[in-house]
Write a protein that holds these residues in place. Structure first.
Motif, PDB file in Angstrom:
ATOM      1  N   GLY A  23       0.828  -1.082  -0.071  1.00 42.77           N
ATOM      2  CA  GLY A  23       0.273   0.055   0.054  1.00 42.77           C
ATOM      3  C   GLY A  23       0.726   1.162  -0.044  1.00 42.77           C
ATOM      4  N   ASN A  24       1.959   1.296   0.369  1.00 43.26           N
ATOM      5  CA  ASN A  24       2.744   2.598   0.391  1.00 43.26           C
ATOM      6  C   ASN A  24       4.348   2.199  -0.451  1.00 43.26           C
ATOM      7  N   ALA A  25       4.072   1.301  -1.536  1.00 40.72           N
ATOM      8  CA  ALA A  25       5.188   1.195  -2.449  1.00 40.72           C
ATOM      9  C   ALA A  25       5.065   2.412  -3.270  1.00 40.72           C
ATOM     10  N   ILE A  26       3.744   2.998  -3.438  1.00 43.40           N
ATOM     11  CA  ILE A  26       4.054   4.505  -3.912  1.00 43.40           C
ATOM     12  C   ILE A  26       3.237   5.292  -3.042  1.00 43.40           C
ATOM     13  N   GLU A  27       3.979   6.395  -2.356  1.00 45.11           N
ATOM     14  CA  GLU A  27       3.564   7.039  -1.129  1.00 45.11           C
ATOM     15  C   GLU A  27       2.139   7.324  -0.969  1.00 45.11           C
ATOM     16  N   ASN A  28       1.632   6.859   0.128  1.00 43.81           N
ATOM     17  CA  ASN A  28       0.243   7.094   0.304  1.00 43.81           C
ATOM     18  C   ASN A  28      -0.832   6.972  -0.500  1.00 43.81           C
ATOM     19  N   CYS A  29      -0.326   5.827  -1.377  1.00 45.16           N
ATOM     20  CA  CYS A  29      -1.304   5.514  -2.538  1.00 45.16           C
ATOM     21  C   CYS A  29      -1.594   3.970  -2.591  1.00 45.16           C
ATOM     22  N   HIS A  47       8.149  -7.159 -12.989  1.00 46.73           N
ATOM     23  CA  HIS A  47       6.847  -7.394 -13.407  1.00 46.73           C
ATOM     24  C   HIS A  47       5.783  -6.691 -12.638  1.00 46.73           C
ATOM     25  N   LEU A  48       5.813  -6.757 -11.371  1.00 47.58           N
ATOM     26  CA  LEU A  48       5.043  -6.062 -10.207  1.00 47.58           C
ATOM     27  C   LEU A  48       5.549  -4.381 -10.693  1.00 47.58           C
ATOM     28  N   HIS A  49       6.467  -4.199 -10.525  1.00 47.11           N
ATOM     29  CA  HIS A  49       6.916  -2.735 -10.883  1.00 47.11           C
ATOM     30  C   HIS A  49       6.190  -2.291 -12.052  1.00 47.11           C
ATOM     31  N   GLU A 161      10.611   9.922 -10.679  1.00 48.44           N
ATOM     32  CA  GLU A 161      11.244   9.779  -9.521  1.00 48.44           C
ATOM     33  C   GLU A 161      10.358   8.879  -8.552  1.00 48.44           C
ATOM     34  N   VAL A 162       8.903   9.064  -8.724  1.00 46.40           N
ATOM     35  CA  VAL A 162       8.074   8.285  -7.970  1.00 46.40           C
ATOM     36  C   VAL A 162       8.346   6.691  -8.238  1.00 46.40           C
ATOM     37  N   LYS A 163       8.411   6.593  -9.664  1.00 46.57           N
ATOM     38  CA  LYS A 163       8.794   5.091  -9.944  1.00 46.57           C
ATOM     39  C   LYS A 163      10.401   4.566  -9.478  1.00 46.57           C
ATOM     40  N   LYS A 164      11.229   5.469  -9.473  1.00 44.93           N
ATOM     41  CA  LYS A 164      12.492   5.094  -8.644  1.00 44.93           C
ATOM     42  C   LYS A 164      12.113   4.537  -7.247  1.00 44.93           C
ATOM     43  N   ILE A 165      11.608   5.440  -6.542  1.00 40.89           N
ATOM     44  CA  ILE A 165      11.237   5.204  -5.234  1.00 40.89           C
ATOM     45  C   ILE A 165      10.471   3.852  -5.055  1.00 40.89           C
ATOM     46  N   LEU A 170      10.076  -1.796  -3.483  1.00 42.39           N
ATOM     47  CA  LEU A 170       9.647  -3.195  -3.772  1.00 42.39           C
ATOM     48  C   LEU A 170      10.856  -4.294  -3.608  1.00 42.39           C
ATOM     49  N   LEU A 171      12.105  -3.615  -3.902  1.00 41.32           N
ATOM     50  CA  LEU A 171      13.334  -4.560  -3.575  1.00 41.32           C
ATOM     51  C   LEU A 171      13.083  -4.585  -1.966  1.00 41.32           C
ATOM     52  N   ASP A 172      12.447  -3.821  -1.208  1.00 44.57           N
ATOM     53  CA  ASP A 172      12.621  -4.062   0.068  1.00 44.57           C
ATOM     54  C   ASP A 172      11.493  -5.110   0.594  1.00 44.57           C
ATOM     55  N   LEU A 173      10.544  -5.165  -0.513  1.00 42.79           N
ATOM     56  CA  LEU A 173       9.211  -5.939  -0.030  1.00 42.79           C
ATOM     57  C   LEU A 173       9.261  -7.119  -0.710  1.00 42.79           C
ATOM     58  N   VAL A 174      10.054  -7.543  -1.678  1.00 44.37           N
ATOM     59  CA  VAL A 174       9.950  -8.604  -2.591  1.00 44.37           C
ATOM     60  C   VAL A 174      11.343  -9.367  -2.510  1.00 44.37           C
ATOM     61  N   VAL A 175      11.068 -10.991  -2.061  1.00 46.80           N
ATOM     62  CA  VAL A 175      12.587 -11.588  -2.269  1.00 46.80           C
ATOM     63  C   VAL A 175      12.857 -11.677  -3.628  1.00 46.80           C
ATOM     64  N   HIS A 176      14.187 -11.332  -3.892  1.00 46.25           N
ATOM     65  CA  HIS A 176      14.732 -11.301  -5.294  1.00 46.25           C
ATOM     66  C   HIS A 176      15.934 -11.796  -5.249  1.00 46.25           C
ATOM     67  N   GLU A 177      16.383 -12.625  -6.513  1.00 44.02           N
ATOM     68  CA  GLU A 177      17.810 -12.971  -6.795  1.00 44.02           C
ATOM     69  C   GLU A 177      18.132 -12.447  -8.315  1.00 44.02           C
TER      70      GLU A 177
END
Length: 183
Positions: A23-29, A47-49, A161-165, A170-177
């Protein structure tokens, strides 16, 4: 901020859990997370991004329906009143701290407040920059330079910039390798 989850766990999430996690991947949206839930299954964090960015890109930018400006307005001023009140989201707190915005001198705070007010006065939304990819000096320089842009340029730049943020969150929220940074 939630703990990273595997893409399989994410694809199995019900609507409420998905919104709670992203819910906060994009600030307050959280509405954007709510909208892309139906596009599961996602292949990976990229893909999620892309799904989140496509939703943002499809929002109108006209004066009559400023959807993308609304996303920009949902962001706080850098080191502004919300930060001073300790009311930033957990993500924004960490991001602003990483850029050195929590340790401004009195002079820097006065200048940043002035720049923020001038920016908001000109464009009608706050200055948005990916703080994790900047330090305070580059943020000040960017803010001064971007004050010279048109509103159209700033909506486009702010959304980028929103897309970068979002991607870094997302990298903090999704396990990725083995995922290379997109930015």
């Amino acid at each position: 901020m939630g703990h990273p989850k595997s893409i399989n766990d994410i694809n199995a999430m019900d609507y409420e859990d998905f919104i709670s996690h992203f819910g906060n991947a994009i600030e307050n949206c959280s509405l954007i997370a709510a909208a892309v839930w139906r596009f599961r299954p996602f292949n990976d964090v990229v893909h999620l991004h892309e799904a989140l960015c496509s939703f943002v890109d499809d929002l109108p930018v006209s004066v009559l329906s400023p959807g993308q400006e609304g996303i920009l307005r949902s962001h706080p001023d850098l080191a502004g009143r919300v930060a001073a009140a300790g009311a930033l989201t957990a993500e924004s707190t960490l991001e602003q701290r990483s850029a050195g915005l929590s340790q401004l001198t009195t002079e820097e705070r006065v200048e940043l407040t002035d720049l923020n007010e001038r920016y908001r006065g000109k464009f009608g939304f706050p200055f948005v920059v990916c703080a994790r990819q900047n330090k305070k000096n580059s943020i000040f320089e960017g803010l001064r330079a971007r004050l010279n842009n048109s509103t159209e340029e700033e909506v486009a730049k702010g959304v980028q910039e929103v897309k970068k943020i979002c991607y870094l969150r997302l990298l903090d929220l999704v396990v990725h390798e083995g995922i290379e940074s997109k930015y």
